[in-house]
Structure formats: structure tokens, C-alpha cells
Design an enzyme around this catalytic site. Structure first.
Site, PDB file in Angstrom:
ATOM      1  CG  HIS A  75      41.256  44.298  43.915  1.00 11.83           C
ATOM      2  ND1 HIS A  75      40.566  43.625  44.898  1.00 11.83           N
ATOM      3  CD2 HIS A  75      41.721  45.893  44.291  1.00 11.83           C
ATOM      4  CE1 HIS A  75      41.312  44.544  45.737  1.00 11.83           C
ATOM      5  NE2 HIS A  75      41.749  45.777  45.658  1.00 11.83           N
ATOM      6  CG  ASP A 121      33.898  45.552  40.758  1.00 10.52           C
ATOM      7  OD1 ASP A 121      34.678  44.368  40.544  1.00 10.52           O
ATOM      8  OD2 ASP A 121      34.181  46.021  41.561  1.00 10.52           O
ATOM      9  NE  ARG A 133      35.966  52.582  33.899  1.00 13.17           N
ATOM     10  CZ  ARG A 133      36.175  52.142  34.473  1.00 13.17           C
ATOM     11  NH1 ARG A 133      35.012  51.728  35.231  1.00 13.17           N
ATOM     12  NH2 ARG A 133      36.747  51.225  34.912  1.00 13.17           N
ATOM     13  N   GLY A 160      34.076  51.411  40.561  1.00 10.56           N
ATOM     14  CA  GLY A 160      35.370  51.735  40.848  1.00 10.56           C
ATOM     15  C   GLY A 160      35.590  53.483  40.693  1.00 10.56           C
ATOM     16  NE  ARG A 161      41.424  51.758  37.706  1.00 13.89           N
ATOM     17  CZ  ARG A 161      41.066  50.610  37.662  1.00 13.89           C
ATOM     18  NH1 ARG A 161      39.821  49.617  37.672  1.00 13.89           N
ATOM     19  NH2 ARG A 161      41.800  49.996  37.566  1.00 13.89           N
TER      20      ARG A 161
END
Ligand SMILES: Cc1cc2nc3c(=O)[nH]c(=O)nc-3n(C[C@H](O)[C@H](O)[C@H](O)COP(=O)(O)O)c2cc1C
Length: 402
Positions: free
Chosen positions: A284, A315, A319, A338-339
Site C-alpha cells: 500500500h 507496486d 519512480r 500510485g503517487r
């Protein structure tokens, strides 16, 4: 002043722009992780311990990076993670992300917390979309939600199993109890200085009717109660599905099923034995159990356990395009982010998400070419140097799990 998306240089640059453009509590909400943020940091650290090996004088100008994921041909081995409340980061966020992902030939696993109806999301997309399930409301609400998402045409269901009880994002403590924002005088006063300092975000937020109140959102989607009940045992209050629930979901859901949030070979085998076509090796993004292992460190043993039987996505901390190639070399089918795309969205809306995907694509193409490979299908353990990489061994679990 709107950011020119083309000027976003890399994910770290997008992060800096997002930090500038968002009210601080919102930036901390997306950027933050549980407690000391150790797991989030190690997700990224693990990638730096692997080197990509090169084959000299074998540069391919146009390597193949497309990949088949759950029956759909994606233009790259990367797609977008579910992130709840994306519309808070940009007023057109939900549809913008769906359009950007499918426009780039990849896809998006929209969250149950997406504030736009699944039918409208599917209509906005130019390719298949996936849906991520949390239980919401009553037993009947959950039954209806699964049916509705199926009828809407979502191409796969991702069931997240690592969110039983919420991790504590301590950065948010600095903002006291005013996150998430509500339409109240107290919250209005608290946020007024932040809103004045971020006029562009504020204009979009007001234009969108301030979509902050979760109860309102639930009512708008026909969810009657905020208490969450398991479909398999309506008397039990749950925040995320159990294996019993997954058995039930498998029967209801006719398309590919993916279990998201696994970190051990035992659990990966369990997902396979419950009929899932895929798993997401995920912690997460370090937002749940701080001290959970970095996803890359558990990937090799999980691939060893189930890699021949199901698709294994990863995940957490991805990056750079090179990070995706490293995960694929260790056996992942594809990665998810995600981010990174939320930073792009906050910085420059849909164009920002498109730019993030473009950066990943060009970095992957460049790195693969520089490695002297003509296809991601050629990536395997012989393409990486791992002597500095600490993978988890799972000795105890393997003895226990047999
Ligand atoms: C703000 C935020 C909200 C999230 N909401 C969800 C969600 O609704 N459902 C879910 O399965 N995961 C959710 N996640 C976790 C992501 O899907 C993903 O696992 C994680 O962000 C990957 O790590 P990365 O951010 O380092 O790429 C959320 C993550 C963030 C940052």
C-alpha cells in the site's frame, strides 16, 4: 500559474511541483506514509540495490515494451494504481486519469473511493479500465457494487486485502483533526490561509462543488450506511475482504480477479488457490504496516511460488523506467504506480498524468536500448546484478506453509 506539463523533468520534479500547488494537508496525505515512513523509503531503496547489465554495441533504436496484462495488450508494462479521492488533487482528476492512462495505451485500476461513477469513468476512457474493490455500506450495497462494476464493463476486479485498519500517517497529525476536509465553518477557517495561498487549486475545488464529504459521496452512489459489512457474513463489520469473501467474489465476478496487497509466497499461493488470475505484490505504498518489507525484496520468492500460474504485478517505490525493468527482470508481469501520477495530476491535470506516463515510457525505451535488448520479453535474472540487493528469504514461512 499553470505548470507546463512538458517541463516536468522526472517524478521527483513532479513531486516538488505538486507540493507547491496543493494545500499542505493534501500534499501530506498523498506523499505521506505510516508512522516513520520506513517501508515507503525502503520500497525506493530496494531498487537502488540492483544494477542493469549492458551488452555493448547492441543498441536497439526501437525496442518492444508492450505487454499483455489480464488479456489486454498494454503499450507498456506499467499501469495506474487505485488512489482514493483523486478528485481532491485536481477537480477533473478521476476522468483525467482514466483518459490519460487509456490514451497512452495503458490502463487504470480505479479505486472504490473514486468520486465519479464507474459508468462515467468507462465512458471517459478510450480503452479498458479495471476497478479496485473495498466493501462499502451494507451487505446488499457490496453485492450491488460488484454487479454494477461488472455491468459498467470494468475489465478486471482488484480486491485490496491489506487495508484492515488504517495505517497512521503521522504527518497528518500536524493538521489536527481537519483532514479530510469537510464543509464546515471550523474546517473552512482552518483551510482559509492554505486556500488563499493555492488559488488555482482552490478555484478548481470550488468549481467541483467541494467533493470532500464522504457521507455525501456515499449517498450520491446509493450507499445507505457507512458501516461496512462483509457479504459472506453480514453480521460482521469489516473494512476489507477476507479469504472467505474472496471465495464469494470469485463466484460473482466473471472477469479476471486480482488480489492486491500480498507480501508472502504463502498468501500468493492462497490467492491462486482461490481462483485469482493475478496478484499485486504491494504494501500500500508503505501506508499500512510500517516495517512491512519492501515489495521488491519479496518479489523473487513470490515469483518462484506462483509466477508460472498467475500474473504478478508489483507496486511501491517505482519512480523510473529502469525500476520497471528491474522488477520485470525479477519476474514481475508489470508494475503499477500510485503517487507518481498523482504528483503529475496535481501539477498539471490530465497533461501532467500523460507526461508522467511519457517519462516512464521514454525512460524504459532508453534503458532497454542502452542494455542492448530489443524487447522486455528478454528481461530475466541474467540482465541484472544483485550482489548488493537484499532479497527476503522467507525460511520460516516456507517451513510453515510447506
Ligand atoms: C493517497 C493514496 C490513496 C490510496 N488509496 C488506495 C485505494 O483506495 N485503494 C487501494 O487499493 N490502494 C490505495 N492506495 C495505495 C496504492 O494503490 C498503491 O498501492 C501505492 O500508492 C503504491 O506505491 P507508490 O505510491 O510508491 O507508487 C493509495 C495510495 C495513496 C498514496
Amino acid at each position: 500559474m499553470a505548470t507546463n506539463a512538458a517541463k516536468i523533468r522526472n517524478i521527483n520534479h513532479a513531486r516538488k511541483l505538486a507540493r507547491r500547488r496543493l494545500p499542505r494537508p493534501l500534499f501530506d496525505f498523498v506523499d505521506g506514509a505510516a508512522e516513520d515512513e520506513r517501508t515507503k523509503a525502503d520500497n525506493m531503496q530496494a531498487f537502488t540495490e540492483i544494477d542493469l547489465l549492458t551488452r555493448a554495441a547492441a543498441y536497439d533504436l526501437d525496442p518492444k515494451i508492450s505487454r499483455r496484462v489480464l488479456g489486454h495488450e498494454l503499450s507498456m508494462p506499467l499501469f495506474l494504481d487505485p488512489v482514493g479521492g483523486v478528485r481532491l488533487f485536481h477537480y477533473d482528476g478521476d476522468r483525467a486519469v482514466a483518459r490519460a492512462a487509456t490514451g497512452a495505451g495503458t490502463t487504470y485500476a480505479m479505486s472504490t473511493g473514486t468520486r465519479t461513477a464507474p459508468e462515467d469513468m468507462v465512458a471517459a476512457a478510450s480503452g479498458p479500465l479495471f476497478f479496485q474493490l473495498y466493501f462499502r455500506g451494507t451487505h446488499d450495497d457490496s453485492v450491488r457494487l460488484v454487479e454494477r462494476v461488472q455491468d459498467a464493463g470494468c475489465a478486471a476486479l482488484f480486491v485490496t486485502v491489506d487495508a484492515a485498519g488504517q495505517g497512521t500517517i503521522e504527518r497528518l497529525h500536524a493538521h489536527k483533526d481537519t483532514f479530510p476536509m469537510q464543509k464546515s465553518l471550523r474546517h473552512g477557517l482552518h483551510y482559509a490561509p492554505q486556500m488563499l495561498m493555492h488559488p488555482e487549486w482552490t478555484a478548481g475545488f470550488l468549481l467541483d462543488g467541494m467533493p470532500t464529504n464522504y457521507q455525501e459521496y456515499q449517498r450520491a452512489r446509493g450507499i445507505r450506511r457507512s458501516t461496512v459489512r462483509s457479504p459472506t457474513s453480514p453480521g460482521r463489520t469489516v473494512t476489507c475482504p477476507t479469504w472467505e469473501d474472496i471465495k464469494w467474489i470469485r463466484k460473482q465476478w466473471k472477469r479476471p480477479l486480482v488480489v492486491k496487497g500480498l507480501l508472502t509466497p504463502d498468501d500468493a499461493r492462497r490467492a491462486r488457490d482461490h481462483g485469482a488470475e493475478g496478484i499485486v505484490v504491494s504494501n500500500h505504498g508503505g501506508r499500512q504496516l510500517d516495517s512491512a518489507p519492501a515489495t521488491l525484496r519479496v518479489l523473487p520468492k513470490i515469483v518462484e511460488a506462483v509466477g508460472d500460474d498467475m500474473e504478478v504485478f508489483l507496486d511501491g517505490g517505482v519512480r523510473r523506467g529502469a525500476d520497471v525493468l528491474k522488477a520485470l527482470s525479477l519476474g514481475a508481469t508489470a508494475c503499477m504506480i500510485g503517487r507518481p501520477y498523482v504528483y503529475g495530476l496535481a501539477a498539471a491535470g490530465q497533461a501532467g498524468v500523460e507526461r508522467i506516463l511519457e517519462l516512464f515510457r521514454s525512460e524504459m525505451l532508453r534503458a532497454l536500448g542502452q542494455m542492448g535488448l530489443s524487447s522486455i520479453d528478454d528481461l530475466d535474472a541474467s540482465c541484472i546484478e544483485t550482489s548488493r540487493f537484499q532479497a527476503l528469504r522467507f525460511a520460516a514461512q516456507e517451513t510453515r506453509g510447506g
